[in-house]
Design a protein around this motif. Structure first.
Motif, PDB file in Angstrom:
ATOM      1  N   LEU A  80      -6.577   0.937  -3.677  1.00  7.62           N
ATOM      2  CA  LEU A  80      -5.768  -0.157  -4.187  1.00  7.62           C
ATOM      3  C   LEU A  80      -4.303   0.155  -3.913  1.00  7.62           C
ATOM      4  N   TYR A  81      -3.616  -0.789  -3.297  1.00  5.10           N
ATOM      5  CA  TYR A  81      -2.176  -0.641  -3.101  1.00  5.10           C
ATOM      6  C   TYR A  81      -1.539  -2.014  -3.101  1.00  5.10           C
ATOM      7  N   SER A  82      -0.229  -2.052  -3.154  1.00  2.00           N
ATOM      8  CA  SER A  82       0.478  -3.325  -3.150  1.00  2.00           C
ATOM      9  C   SER A  82       1.432  -3.379  -1.969  1.00  2.00           C
ATOM     10  N   ARG A 171      -3.391   3.658  16.871  1.00  2.00           N
ATOM     11  CA  ARG A 171      -2.646   4.017  15.666  1.00  2.00           C
ATOM     12  C   ARG A 171      -1.809   2.836  15.187  1.00  2.00           C
ATOM     13  N   CYS A 172      -1.657   2.726  13.887  1.00  2.00           N
ATOM     14  CA  CYS A 172      -0.903   1.617  13.312  1.00  2.00           C
ATOM     15  C   CYS A 172      -0.161   2.102  12.076  1.00  2.00           C
ATOM     16  N   LEU A 173       0.717   1.267  11.576  1.00  2.00           N
ATOM     17  CA  LEU A 173       1.426   1.503  10.328  1.00  2.00           C
ATOM     18  C   LEU A 173       1.001   0.444   9.322  1.00  2.00           C
ATOM     19  N   VAL A 174       0.728   0.866   8.103  1.00  2.00           N
ATOM     20  CA  VAL A 174       0.274  -0.044   7.053  1.00  2.00           C
ATOM     21  C   VAL A 174       1.389  -0.161   6.012  1.00  2.00           C
ATOM     22  N   PRO A 175       2.076  -1.301   5.929  1.00  2.00           N
ATOM     23  CA  PRO A 175       3.161  -1.449   4.946  1.00  2.00           C
ATOM     24  C   PRO A 175       2.627  -1.309   3.525  1.00  2.00           C
ATOM     25  N   VAL A 176       3.346  -0.538   2.710  1.00  2.00           N
ATOM     26  CA  VAL A 176       2.933  -0.322   1.323  1.00  2.00           C
ATOM     27  C   VAL A 176       4.180  -0.237   0.451  1.00  2.00           C
ATOM     28  N   THR A 177       4.134  -0.867  -0.693  1.00  2.00           N
ATOM     29  CA  THR A 177       5.223  -0.796  -1.662  1.00  2.00           C
ATOM     30  C   THR A 177       4.902   0.182  -2.783  1.00  2.00           C
ATOM     31  N   SER A 178       3.645   0.192  -3.226  1.00  2.00           N
ATOM     32  CA  SER A 178       3.177   1.147  -4.232  1.00  2.00           C
ATOM     33  C   SER A 178       1.673   1.281  -4.063  1.00  2.00           C
ATOM     34  N   GLN A 188      -3.314   4.889 -12.140  1.00  3.74           N
ATOM     35  CA  GLN A 188      -1.908   5.247 -12.157  1.00  3.74           C
ATOM     36  C   GLN A 188      -1.259   4.775 -10.868  1.00  3.74           C
ATOM     37  N   TRP A 189      -0.158   4.028 -10.993  1.00  7.38           N
ATOM     38  CA  TRP A 189       0.571   3.541  -9.829  1.00  7.38           C
ATOM     39  C   TRP A 189       1.687   4.516  -9.456  1.00  7.38           C
ATOM     40  N   PHE A 190       1.952   4.592  -8.155  1.00  9.14           N
ATOM     41  CA  PHE A 190       3.017   5.443  -7.632  1.00  9.14           C
ATOM     42  C   PHE A 190       3.905   4.621  -6.705  1.00  9.14           C
ATOM     43  N   GLY A 191       5.207   4.889  -6.766  1.00 12.82           N
ATOM     44  CA  GLY A 191       6.164   4.248  -5.874  1.00 12.82           C
ATOM     45  C   GLY A 191       7.184   5.264  -5.409  1.00 12.82           C
ATOM     46  N   ALA A 283       2.210  -2.109 -10.544  1.00 12.52           N
ATOM     47  CA  ALA A 283       2.525  -2.169  -9.121  1.00 12.52           C
ATOM     48  C   ALA A 283       3.923  -2.735  -8.913  1.00 12.52           C
ATOM     49  N   LEU A 284       4.600  -2.240  -7.878  1.00 15.52           N
ATOM     50  CA  LEU A 284       5.892  -2.811  -7.497  1.00 15.52           C
ATOM     51  C   LEU A 284       5.676  -4.098  -6.727  1.00 15.52           C
TER      52      LEU A 284
END
Length: 284
Positions: A80-82, A171-178, A188-191, A283-284
């Motif tokens: 799970l991510y945002s 290869r790719c980049l996956v944008p993530v905010t938290s 537990q959320w992390f940012g 989540a942010l």
């Protein structure tokens, strides 16, 4: 099998002993001097199965509790991510590079496995922002039926199953905010410790893959992705001591992951420095 071991590994570079039987099948324990030899053996004999019931493609050690069988915590890890960064803001992170946006109108929010989410990948002489389905193809040996739910996290880069997708083209980049990790009673959320610090998961992707994700939908053809994991840093380790996502925060890291030879890019599979993340209530 024994002839192959002698010819390709060498008598001085492996050891073995019998492991009994199970349901008419023989078991054998094999020991190699280096992981590369173990991976070469697994690739040469893909029909062999790990005898202790392990289903993780990133199988590591028979000394792990219960033979390293998947636990509920591992199954939920990093799932799970945002992502709330605006598309134009992402484009500005890659100034000077040819950029195209084929993702449509992205709605910010939480992202779960098997859902469509934005990734940055190669396109011609530049990069493109697209949406892909979260979950790379599973190793056939772990599937019980034709349905493939996909693999969300990739740890063991020595596995023959992942090797085909480790070159720059995949290869790719996956944008993530938290992102969230499971803990007792919830998550537990992390940012980023620095507000507004851009982050990307180090990902791999494949395009036009046909599989049966959901029985009701039948076989589908999808662009798929997953991201790498590594040992946790101090903040994540307090909550989830097994692993954390591989997170890249600087442009030099993004360019290295996307373009460098694998021997160099693989060095990015390491935790963020301690203190680089903060705990969040949501989540942010």
């Amino acid at each position: 099998m024994y002839k192959w071991l002698d010819r390709h590994i060498g008598k001085a570079s492996y050891a073995l002993h019998g492991g009994g039987g199970d349901g008419g099948r023989d078991r054998i324990a094999l020991y190699f001097r280096c992981p590369h030899d173990a991976s070469a053996f697994a690739e040469a004999f893909p029909d062999l199965q790990v005898a202790d019931g392990t289903v993780l493609p990133g199988y590591y050690s028979p000394n792990a509790p219960q033979g390293n069988v998947v636990t509920d915590d591992e199954a939920d890890m990093c799932n799970l991510y945002s992502q709330t960064t605006a598309q134009e803001a992402m484009r500005r992170l890659f100034t000077g590079l040819e950029w195209s946006d084929a993702a449509g109108n992205l709605e910010p929010g939480s992202i779960y496995p098997d859902r469509l989410a934005p990734i940055v990948r190669h396109a011609g002489n530049g990069l493109e922002l697209v949406r892909a389905r979260w979950g790379m193809p599973s190793p056939p040996s772990v599937l019980k039926t034709e349905r493939d739910p996909g693999v969300t996290n990739v740890r063991n880069l020595a596995s023959p199953h992942w090797r085909r997708w480790l070159g720059p083209a995949h290869r790719c980049l996956v944008p993530v905010t938290s992102f969230a990790e499971p803990k007792k009673g919830g998550k537990q959320w992390f940012g980023p410790a620095e507000a507004e610090k851009p982050m990307f998961f180090a990902g791999i992707e494949v395009r036009g893959w046909q599989s049966l994700r959901k029985v009701k939908d039948g076989p589908t053809i999808d662009d798929l992705y997953a991201f790498l994991t590594c040992p946790p840093n101090a903040e994540v380790g307090e909550v989830h001591p097994k692993a954390m996502p591989v997170i890249l925060t600087d442009r030099d890291e993004w360019e290295t992951w996307l373009s460098a030879p694998f021997e160099i890019a693989a060095q990015l599979q390491r935790p963020l420095p301690d203190g680089a993340l903060r705990l969040l209530d949501a989540a942010l």
